[in-house]
Design an enzyme around this catalytic site. Structure first.
Site, short mmCIF file in Angstrom:
data_model
loop_
_atom_site.label_atom_id
_atom_site.label_comp_id
_atom_site.label_asym_id
_atom_site.label_seq_id
_atom_site.Cartn_x
_atom_site.Cartn_y
_atom_site.Cartn_z
N ASP B 88 0.87 -1.18 0.00
CA ASP B 88 0.00 0.00 0.00
C ASP B 88 0.91 1.23 0.00
OD1 ASP B 88 -2.05 -1.82 0.18
OD2 ASP B 88 -3.12 -0.76 1.76
N LYS B 150 -6.44 3.45 -3.62
CA LYS B 150 -6.93 3.38 -2.23
C LYS B 150 -7.21 4.80 -1.76
CE LYS B 150 -5.20 2.10 2.40
NZ LYS B 150 -4.14 1.43 3.18
N LYS B 179 -9.82 0.27 -3.06
CA LYS B 179 -9.79 -0.06 -1.63
C LYS B 179 -10.27 1.15 -0.85
CE LYS B 179 -6.72 -1.25 2.28
NZ LYS B 179 -5.41 -1.79 2.71
#
Lengths: 214, 214
Positions: B88, B150, B179
């Site tokens: 991430d 994300k 996400k």
């Protein structure tokens, strides 16, 4: 008291832009602030904008200190290569609190060895440590040959306190200087921390502090 | 709906200890959570504790995204070497907002090229971006060959919103999954984001969410 000469002006908000960096550095030069503290990506630009009139300090592994040892060394060296003269390095306080003292010691020594000749301040994040852990941190930092212990990142529930500055100075026994930071927003606070013996003050409220009175 | 299979459980508080990591990973295994997201320093330990029953995801340049391009690549590679299967990565939204689009593009491509074959999610920190900047970010991330966009780190003033998840899905045109993360603390929120089309949910409230009813 020449407060500006004690100040490391923090420009560490993640959403500031290049334009804001320019404005803040120009004001710091005008006010004869000692240093500016920036994130690694902005070091090169800050050095260029400072034109030798400000010391540029890079944070390392900011604000959590949870990068690996190798990443911290790599980040430190890059910041120096980009022209930073000082480093504010976040200690791995999670490892310290987990009892991984040897790891923390090795990490500090590895960073210490590879950045000799520069001013290194190690942020211990006092908000998360008890007094015993703070004293232990001071020992590890002094043994690694660093110059400063720094109280806080400004991203924990608490910043600098008078008690912590006293404790860190007392534990350092002259081996380390102390940088107080986190929640410092007034001229009175800066004066008080300097009187207590802090050698450097980290704040993002520099312009409010220096423009008001005095 | 099998909510656990959508969850990346965040263990990203900087002051947690090894013991807490152990406890949380044990619970995640028990609840059949999809993945755990940890800071770089804890990747190796998390992989060891997971015993192949959880995917381990490392954050990169978390939470500010203000490391240099080289540091982000280095950090990504080390996390994969330590056993992470997903990354991430925080986009340099400060550079994006400064108009340094070419730099952001190059950085994403450099990370993308060096981590191919793994699942890469790029955090854009929606709280700081306007809709045009969010759409631009999606283009850059898709062009770099990444898998996910994300929404948030959880360290900005705002987390995931329904509007943002819709916008990101619409802008992605099937090229990226989404996400949703930041401020997600209830079963209802998870269900709603999944219904809207989010493929993964990031939260630290996993145990409250999964233990309650349903």
């Amino acid at each position: 008291m020449d407060l500006a000469s004690y100040i490391d002006h923090s420009i560490l908000q993640p959403n500031y832009t290049e334009k804001e960096l320019e404005n803040q550095i120009a004001k710091c030069i005008e006010l004869k602030v000692y240093a500016v503290c920036v994130n690694p990506f902005w070091v090169k630009k800050a050095v260029e904008l400072s034109e030798g009139k400000l010391v540029v300090c890079s944070v390392v592994s900011f604000p959590f200190g949870l990068d690996t040892k190798g990443q911290k060394v790599f980040q430190s060296l890059k910041a120096l290569e980009d022209g930073a003269k000082e480093l504010d390095i976040v200690m791995n306080f999670s490892a310290l609190k987990s009892g991984l003292i040897k790891y923390v010691e090795e990490e500090l020594k590895a960073i210490g060895r590879s950045t000799e000749g520069f001013t290194r301040k190690v942020i211990i994040e006092t908000a998360y440590l008890n007094d015993e852990e703070k004293r232990l941190a001071v020992e590890l930092i002094a043994n690694a040959g660093m110059e400063f212990v720094k109280t806080s990142t400004g991203y924990a529930p608490k910043g600098a306190s008078e008690e912590d500055v006293k404790l860190l100075l007392e534990a350092s026994k002259g081996r380390l200087k102390v940088k107080a930071s986190g929640g410092i927003r007034s001229r009175e606070q800066v004066t008080r921390f300097v009187e207590l013996g802090a050698s450097r003050i980290g704040t993002s409220a520099t312009f409010e502090i220096l423009n008001r009175g005095g």
